[in-house]
Design an enzyme around this catalytic site. Structure first.
Site, PDB file in Angstrom:
ATOM      1  N   GLY A 142      39.110  45.017  39.219  1.00  0.00           N
ATOM      2  CA  GLY A 142      38.357  45.579  38.122  1.00  0.00           C
ATOM      3  C   GLY A 142      38.833  46.907  37.706  1.00  0.00           C
ATOM      4  N   GLU A 175      34.080  42.298  47.381  1.00  0.00           N
ATOM      5  CA  GLU A 175      32.667  42.841  46.934  1.00  0.00           C
ATOM      6  C   GLU A 175      31.575  42.390  47.825  1.00  0.00           C
ATOM      7  OE1 GLU A 175      32.913  41.408  42.942  1.00  0.00           O
ATOM      8  OE2 GLU A 175      34.234  42.668  42.623  1.00  0.00           O
ATOM      9  N   ASN A 189      37.058  33.701  38.647  1.00  0.00           N
ATOM     10  CA  ASN A 189      35.965  34.232  39.477  1.00  0.00           C
ATOM     11  C   ASN A 189      34.848  34.884  38.323  1.00  0.00           C
ATOM     12  OD1 ASN A 189      33.954  35.172  40.999  1.00  0.00           O
ATOM     13  ND2 ASN A 189      35.123  36.633  42.038  1.00  0.00           N
ATOM     14  N   SER A 232      42.973  42.777  38.820  1.00  0.00           N
ATOM     15  CA  SER A 232      43.388  43.198  37.405  1.00  0.00           C
ATOM     16  C   SER A 232      44.482  42.328  36.797  1.00  0.00           C
ATOM     17  CB  SER A 232      43.668  44.771  37.326  1.00  0.00           C
ATOM     18  OG  SER A 232      42.636  45.594  37.605  1.00  0.00           O
ATOM     19  N   HIS A 251      35.287  37.763  49.446  1.00  0.00           N
ATOM     20  CA  HIS A 251      35.466  38.552  48.629  1.00  0.00           C
ATOM     21  C   HIS A 251      35.339  40.025  48.813  1.00  0.00           C
ATOM     22  CE1 HIS A 251      35.813  40.541  44.683  1.00  0.00           C
ATOM     23  NE2 HIS A 251      36.447  39.486  44.169  1.00  0.00           N
ATOM     24  N   GLU A 264      43.838  40.300  47.487  1.00  0.00           N
ATOM     25  CA  GLU A 264      43.361  41.333  46.488  1.00  0.00           C
ATOM     26  C   GLU A 264      43.019  42.691  46.795  1.00  0.00           C
ATOM     27  OE1 GLU A 264      41.171  38.614  43.571  1.00  0.00           O
ATOM     28  OE2 GLU A 264      39.518  39.271  45.015  1.00  0.00           O
ATOM     29  N   LYS A 267      31.851  36.241  39.018  1.00  0.00           N
ATOM     30  CA  LYS A 267      31.105  37.130  39.683  1.00  0.00           C
ATOM     31  C   LYS A 267      29.663  36.603  38.954  1.00  0.00           C
ATOM     32  CE  LYS A 267      35.092  40.277  40.189  1.00  0.00           C
ATOM     33  NZ  LYS A 267      35.414  41.561  40.420  1.00  0.00           N
TER      34      LYS A 267
END
Ligand code: PEP
Length: 250
Positions: A169, A95, A9, A209, A93, A163, A11
Site C-alpha cells: 500500500g 496486517e 485482496n 504495490s 497477512h 509481501e 481487505k
C-alpha cells in the site's frame, strides 16, 4: 508447469453493491489463461461465491480461526469459509500479524485447519523495512516460512505470497533482483522441506504495490508465479490489466 495465479485482496473494502466488480471481471475474462482468485471480506463471501459459480474465478476469505468451532465470538472457522462456496483463504497477512498479533505458530494452525476444510491456504511472508535494512531479509523469510507452513502442505493446498511489509500500500516495490532473490530462496526452502515434487508445485506470488504499470516486469522474475494484489484489485478494470500482463507472461 505451475499455472500462474492472479489473486486480489479487497481487505476491509467493499459493500454488497461493489460485487458488480465481479460481474465486470468475469465479462472481461470469460476464459482466463491463468487462475483467478478474489479474497473478499467475510460478509461478502456467500454472495461473491454465488456470482462466481460456474466461472473461472475462485473466491477466497482473508482469515479463519485456528479451531474448528466453539466459543470464539466474532471469528469464522475454515469450514464456515468453505461452506460459503469459497475455496481459499489468505493467512498471516502482515496486517493481521501486526494488528492482531498473529504469530507464525498461529498461522500454521490456521493453515492446517484450512487445508483440512479443503481450502487452499495463501500464506503471506514478508520483512519490515528495518529488517531489510539490517540485511537479514532471508533469515526473516526462512523463519516465517518454516514456522507458518504446516507439514501437510501440497502444491494444491498451499500458495505462498512474498509481501515485503514496506511495499504494501505504499507505492514502493523492491528491485527485481530483490524479488528474485527472495522467491528463489523460498523455492529452494520448499524443495528442501517437501521434496522436489511439492516444492516445485507450490505457487509463489509477489505482493506489495503491484499495479498495471509495474506488473509486467515483476512477472518476468524467476519463481514469480503471479501476484497478490490489494488496492489494484478493487476495480475490475485495474485488476484486469494485471491479469492481462500475467497472461502475456505465460
Ligand atoms: C496486499 O493487500 O496484500 C497488498 C499487497 O496490497 P497492495 O497491493 O495495495 O500493496
Amino acid at each position: 508447469m505451475r499455472r500462474k495465479l492472479a489473486a486480489g485482496n479487497w481487505k476491509m473494502n467493499g459493500l454488497r453493491r461493489d460485487l458488480t466488480e465481479i460481474d465486470a471481471l468475469l465479462a472481461l475474462h470469460p476464459a482466463p489463461q491463468v487462475d483467478l482468485l478474489l479474497c473478499l471480506p467475510s460478509v461478502l463471501l456467500l454472495e461473491g461465491a454465488a456470482r462466481a459459480e460456474g466461472h473461472a474465478l475462485t473466491i477466497g476469505a482473508q482469515d479463519c480461526h485456528h479451531r474448528p468451532a466453539g466459543a470464539h465470538t466474532g471469528d469464522i472457522s475454515a469450514s464456515m469459509v468453505a461452506d460459503t462456496g469459497a475455496s481459499a483463504v489468505i493467512l498471516g497477512h502482515s496486517e493481521r500479524r501486526d494488528e492482531h498479533e498473529e504469530s507464525s505458530e498461529i498461522v500454521r494452525k490456521k493453515a492446517r485447519r484450512a487445508m483440512e476444510a479443503g481450502l487452499t491456504a495463501v500464506i503471506c511472508l514478508g520483512e519490515s523495512l528495518d529488517e531489510r535494512e539490517a540485511l537479514n531479509t532471508l533469515d526473516i523469510i526462512d523463519g516465517q516460512l518454516s514456522a507458518s507452513v504446516p507439514d501437510n502442505a501440497t502444491g494444491l493446498n498451499l500458495v505462498i505470497a512474498y509481501e515485503p511489509i514496506w511495499a504494501i500500500g505504499t507505492g514502493l516495490t523492491p528491485t527485481l533482483e530483490q524479488i528474485g532473490e527472495v522467491h528463489d530462496f523460498i523455492r529452494t526452502r520448499l524443495e528442501r522441506r517437501f521434496g522436489p515434487g511439492v516444492g516445485q508445485a507450490v505457487r509463489i506470488l509477489y505482493g506489495g504495490s503491484v499495479k498495471p504499470e509495474n506488473c509486467a516486469e515483476i512477472f518476468q522474475v524467476s519463481n514469480v508465479d503471479g501476484a497478490l494484489v490489494g488496492g489494484a484489485s478493487l476495480k475490475a478494470d485495474d485488476f484486469s490489466l494485471i491479469i492481462n500482463a500475467l497472461e502475456a507472461s505465460v
